[in-house]
Design an enzyme around this catalytic site. Structure first.
Site, mmCIF file in Angstrom:
data_model
loop_
_atom_site.group_PDB
_atom_site.id
_atom_site.type_symbol
_atom_site.label_atom_id
_atom_site.label_comp_id
_atom_site.label_asym_id
_atom_site.label_seq_id
_atom_site.Cartn_x
_atom_site.Cartn_y
_atom_site.Cartn_z
ATOM 1 N N ARG A 71 45.463 39.807 49.518
ATOM 2 C CA ARG A 71 44.918 41.134 49.792
ATOM 3 C C ARG A 71 44.765 41.327 51.297
ATOM 4 N NH1 ARG A 71 40.177 41.523 48.996
ATOM 5 N NH2 ARG A 71 39.639 39.468 48.209
ATOM 6 N N TYR A 211 52.005 42.180 46.595
ATOM 7 C CA TYR A 211 51.180 41.050 46.152
ATOM 8 C C TYR A 211 49.875 41.451 45.464
ATOM 9 C CZ TYR A 211 50.104 36.113 46.042
ATOM 10 O OH TYR A 211 49.891 34.827 45.619
ATOM 11 N N LYS A 220 41.992 45.525 41.383
ATOM 12 C CA LYS A 220 40.914 45.840 42.335
ATOM 13 C C LYS A 220 40.860 47.324 42.673
ATOM 14 C CE LYS A 220 40.008 41.734 42.102
ATOM 15 N NZ LYS A 220 39.312 40.571 42.440
ATOM 16 N N HIS A 240 32.668 43.006 40.029
ATOM 17 C CA HIS A 240 33.546 41.855 40.248
ATOM 18 C C HIS A 240 32.915 40.649 39.547
ATOM 19 C CE1 HIS A 240 35.874 39.251 43.433
ATOM 20 N NE2 HIS A 240 36.552 39.380 42.319
ATOM 21 N N SER A 262 35.833 36.352 45.852
ATOM 22 C CA SER A 262 37.179 35.878 45.554
ATOM 23 C C SER A 262 37.315 34.390 45.841
ATOM 24 C CB SER A 262 38.184 36.655 46.396
ATOM 25 O OG SER A 262 38.049 38.035 46.156
ATOM 26 N N CYS A 264 35.862 31.885 44.460
ATOM 27 C CA CYS A 264 34.592 31.156 44.481
ATOM 28 C C CYS A 264 34.173 30.689 43.084
ATOM 29 C CB CYS A 264 33.494 32.008 45.103
ATOM 30 S SG CYS A 264 33.719 32.224 46.879
ATOM 31 N N ASP A 287 37.317 38.125 35.871
ATOM 32 C CA ASP A 287 37.313 38.742 37.204
ATOM 33 C C ASP A 287 36.553 40.062 37.284
ATOM 34 O OD1 ASP A 287 38.284 38.375 39.931
ATOM 35 O OD2 ASP A 287 39.558 40.115 39.600
ATOM 36 N N ARG A 379 49.157 31.951 42.834
ATOM 37 C CA ARG A 379 48.465 32.423 41.631
ATOM 38 C C ARG A 379 49.344 32.327 40.396
ATOM 39 N NH1 ARG A 379 43.117 35.158 42.251
ATOM 40 N NH2 ARG A 379 42.703 34.952 44.464
HETATM 41 P P1 GTP Z 1 39.473 35.280 42.342
HETATM 42 O O1 GTP Z 1 40.542 35.258 41.308
HETATM 43 O O2 GTP Z 1 40.011 35.283 43.741
HETATM 44 O O3 GTP Z 1 38.485 36.380 42.155
HETATM 45 O O4 GTP Z 1 38.742 33.834 42.296
HETATM 46 P P2 GTP Z 1 37.698 33.141 41.292
HETATM 47 O O5 GTP Z 1 36.312 33.532 41.650
HETATM 48 O O6 GTP Z 1 38.122 33.336 39.887
HETATM 49 O O7 GTP Z 1 37.832 31.590 41.702
HETATM 50 P P3 GTP Z 1 38.445 30.352 40.897
HETATM 51 O O8 GTP Z 1 37.692 30.034 39.645
HETATM 52 O O9 GTP Z 1 39.908 30.561 40.752
HETATM 53 O O10 GTP Z 1 38.173 29.154 41.916
HETATM 54 C C1 GTP Z 1 38.683 29.147 43.223
HETATM 55 C C2 GTP Z 1 38.671 27.757 43.787
HETATM 56 O O11 GTP Z 1 37.352 27.210 43.748
HETATM 57 C C3 GTP Z 1 39.568 26.809 43.006
HETATM 58 O O12 GTP Z 1 40.312 26.030 43.901
HETATM 59 C C4 GTP Z 1 38.587 25.972 42.230
HETATM 60 O O13 GTP Z 1 39.080 24.678 41.998
HETATM 61 C C5 GTP Z 1 37.330 25.955 43.108
HETATM 62 N N1 GTP Z 1 36.101 25.844 42.281
HETATM 63 C C6 GTP Z 1 35.809 26.573 41.160
HETATM 64 N N2 GTP Z 1 34.622 26.179 40.606
HETATM 65 C C7 GTP Z 1 34.145 25.198 41.405
HETATM 66 C C8 GTP Z 1 32.962 24.399 41.359
HETATM 67 O O14 GTP Z 1 32.108 24.505 40.476
HETATM 68 N N3 GTP Z 1 32.798 23.489 42.366
HETATM 69 C C9 GTP Z 1 33.728 23.341 43.349
HETATM 70 N N4 GTP Z 1 33.502 22.420 44.287
HETATM 71 N N5 GTP Z 1 34.865 24.072 43.416
HETATM 72 C C10 GTP Z 1 35.076 24.991 42.465
HETATM 73 C C1 SPV Z 2 40.517 38.524 44.367
HETATM 74 O O1 SPV Z 2 40.941 38.455 45.534
HETATM 75 O O2 SPV Z 2 39.295 38.662 44.107
HETATM 76 C C2 SPV Z 2 41.450 38.406 43.242
HETATM 77 C C3 SPV Z 2 42.887 38.340 43.535
HETATM 78 O O3 SPV Z 2 41.019 38.400 42.103
HETATM 79 S S1 SPV Z 2 43.584 39.904 43.818
HETATM 80 O O4 SPV Z 2 44.063 40.431 42.551
HETATM 81 O O5 SPV Z 2 44.714 39.735 44.746
HETATM 82 O O6 SPV Z 2 42.613 40.804 44.365
HETATM 83 MN MN MN Z 3 38.699 38.518 42.074
#
Ligand code: GTP
Ligand code: SPV
Ligand code: MN
Length: 596
Positions: A71, A211, A220, A240, A262, A264, A287, A379
């Site tokens: 993004r 992307y 989003k 979100h 994002s 996290c 999400d 992704r």
């Molecule tokens: P978006 O799709 O961008 O909105 O991201 P998201 O909030 O769904 O994050 P996601 O669950 O994909 O995690 C992002 C990164 O954080 C990954 O590399 C995970 O491995 C890492 N991660 C997720 N949960 C944890 C946790 O509990 N502890 C740690 N240390 N890392 C974590």
């Molecule tokens: C985020 O950035 O919070 C995502 C990926 O979930 S995107 O769809 O590119 O916004």
């Molecule tokens: Mn997201």
């Protein structure tokens, strides 16, 4: 399908107008069928855009242009009539000025290409909480991703009928095939990206990027930025947030929603396998959540999406086995590394890189180079229905009742593992002070601490001060049974720079405490920032965590917290009087409690 298949005359006119501007060679209306998707995939394989993956049925890998990998918040605009309505956290331009500038970009931008018409529903088709959009795009990649991420095609046109309401979404990669110009694997106009929202008109114009959130406009752009404005006007919430169901060993079930910025941990928490025996987590969404008060007074949430656009790096059989199973087939991978035998690979997939890999840039991967094989924001796009723990009610049109709302972010210090708000207003305050270190999900520096209220900083389609006021107002709903609010932090680090908390499946230990608190159980003590679990209240059986570590995870360091307050205050101040007085008073209240 031919354009004639559209019976909605106003929509026909809009499509004609957009086509007159973008000058595509052809217009095609997507019916959403499997046969259609198969044709598109075959076309993408022939042109070399999709790489087949022998190890994963009906799955493909794609490499984007290296200048189009995430993004782009700097190029994202909220073009409300008045600047004040966009607020200090959004880029604003006058809507007419911006349309003028964009028309020049879109002028002839689809020459030599087909304009695809994608009717899509956010939420179950025809559901009471669902809303419809139509995306016009010149990218087949976008069509195939939208087919996974949304409910798409003829059934949506049927619901719209001759004059139903829909959000107008226009997208062009900005790479016209004018005379002599050859197509490329990932067409884009990476130096001239525009992700533009017209909230009053309920319209989105996106130019130059193919992307993720820049191009899959249901996500989003619609489900958060435009929907947050609709939600403000219609007394609901567009957030979100992941949504999960959690069942105790006694068979009791509760639903929780969680807002983390994002990359996290939303996808991971939404699908976690609890490390505590007898507990079960099921996924409703990973999400986005749309929430509304139900007639029984409870807050109901739907996941408006149909698939997951998840972060690949770090996903492995230990951290998130459910995601690994979800992406075994029918999945599009973007910017991952590919192996000789037709599979994908990324950093943190859980095993060493096989010999002879191709990296996300298409070069041969050299492990000694120190460079990543997969882009950190690579992704997968996969159908939610393939998740082994998808919740039986994940498509319930009226949603699922939410008992707890969690906020979180990446904070190496200050914020303890978990704390609980005293009431709705305090909960909104906690949401408003969330801060987190930036990640690769957006272009720009990574690891910089910024304030990110409700994890909505890049996604709120109007003034965030008004957004906070809307949240407060929602809590005043007569007869409302309020969910409880929590602020969690899985990312606290010790002096050695290592995460103190094991995270992932062990996060269920925190969910268990929250579950108990929702039932009026679970031991807690009041601190200046809210209710914290007593050390013994978090079930850590089977974990090798020292008392000292648990102490560190569960202490409120007053000095650290006081150090955070000026940043919060100046963030509030940036809204020039638009942050609700109640929240400003809560900040003084917090300061007084910390100084006691
Ligand atoms: P978006 O799709 O961008 O909105 O991201 P998201 O909030 O769904 O994050 P996601 O669950 O994909 O995690 C992002 C990164 O954080 C990954 O590399 C995970 O491995 C890492 N991660 C997720 N949960 C944890 C946790 O509990 N502890 C740690 N240390 N890392 C974590
Ligand atoms: C985020 O950035 O919070 C995502 C990926 O979930 S995107 O769809 O590119 O916004
Ligand atoms: Mn997201």
């Amino acid at each position: 399908m031919k354009l004639d298949s559209i019976k909605h005359l106003a929509m026909r006119k809009w499509i004609d107008d957009m086509a007159a501007m973008c000058m595509p060679e052809d217009i095609y209306v997507c019916d959403g069928s499997q046969a259609e998707a198969d044709d598109f995939a075959a076309q993408m394989l022939r042109s070399g855009v999709f790489l087949p993956l022998a190890k994963r049925p009906n799955s493909f890998a794609v490499r984007s242009d290296p200048g189009d990998v995430a993004r782009v918040e700097n190029n994202t605009y909220i073009c409300s009539r008045y600047k004040k309505d966009a607020g200090p956290t959004n880029n604003w331009r006058d809507p007419d000025d911006m349309k003028g500038e964009l028309r020049q970009r879109f002028f002839g931008s689809m020459r030599g290409r087909t304009m695809y018409v994608i009717p899509f529903s956010m939420g179950p088709v025809g559901g009471p909480l669902s809303h419809i959009g139509v995306e016009l795009t010149d990218s087949v990649y976008v069509v195939l991703n939208m087919r996974i991420m949304t409910r798409m095609g003829q059934p949506v046109l049927d619901v719209l009928g001759k004059d139903g309401p829909y959000v107008k979404c226009l997208h062009s990669v900005g790479y016209p095939l004018t005379e002599g110009r050859k197509d490329v694997i990932w067409p884009c106009d990476s130096n001239n990206k525009y992700i533009v929202h017209f909230p009053e008109e309920r319209a989105i114009w996106s130019y130059g990027s193919g992307y993720g959130g820049n191009a899959l406009l249901g996500k989003k752009c619609y489900a958060l930025r435009i929907a947050s404005v609709m939600a403000r006007d219609q007394a609901w919430l567009a957030e979100h947030m992941l949504i999960l169901g959690i069942t105790s060993p006694e068979g009791q079930k509760k639903y929780m929603a969680a807002a983390f910025p994002s990359a996290c941990g939303k996808t991971n928490l939404a699908m976690l396998i609890p490390s505590l025996p007898g507990w079960k987590v099921e996924t409703v969404g990973d999400d986005i959540a749309w929430l509304r008060w139900g007639s029984d007074g409870r807050l109901y949430a739907i996941n408006p999406e149909f698939g997951f656009f998840g972060v690949a790096p770090g996903t492995n059989m230990k951290s998130n086995p459910n995601a690994m199973h979800t992406i075994e087939k029918n999945t599009i991978f973007t910017n991952v590394a590919t192996t000789k035998d037709g599979d994908v690979w990324w950093e943190g997939i859980g095993y060493a890189a096989p010999e002879g890999m191709t990296d996300w840039l298409g070069g041969s991967y050299d492990p000694s180079s120190g460079k990543a094989a997969a882009h950190p924001n690579s992704r997968f796009t996969a159908p939610a229905s393939q998740c082994p723990v998808i919740d039986p009610d994940w498509e319930a049109p009226q949603g699922v009742p939410i008992s707890a709302i969690l906020f979180g972010g990446r904070r190496a210090g200050t914020v303890p593992l978990v704390h609980e708000a005293l009431d709705w207003e305090h909960g909104v305050f906690l949401g408003s002070i969330v801060s987190s270190e930036t990640t690769a999900a957006a272009a720009g520096a990574v690891g910089q601490l910024r304030r990110d209220p409700f994890a909505m900083l890049p996604f709120c389609g109007y003034n965030m001060g008004d957004y906070l006021a809307h949240w407060l107002k929602m809590g005043l709903q007569q007869g409302a049974i309020h969910p409880k609010f929590y602020y969690v932090n899985w990312f606290r680090k010790g002096h050695d720079g290592q995460f103190l908390w094991p995270g992932f499946g062990d996060n269920a230990r925190v969910l268990k405490w929250i579950f108990e608190r929702c039932d009026g159980k679970g031991k807690a003590q009041e601190t200046p920032i809210g209710m914290l679990p007593e050390a013994s209240a978090i079930d850590i059986t089977g974990l090798e965590l020292s008392d000292k570590t648990m102490d560190e995870l569960l202490t409120v360091n007053k000095e650290e917290w006081l150090g955070d307050l000026p940043g919060i205050r100046s963030f509030y101040d940036s809204f020039e009087g638009n942050v609700p007085q109640n929240l400003i008073e809560k900040l003084s209240w917090l300061e007084a409690r910390l100084k006691k």
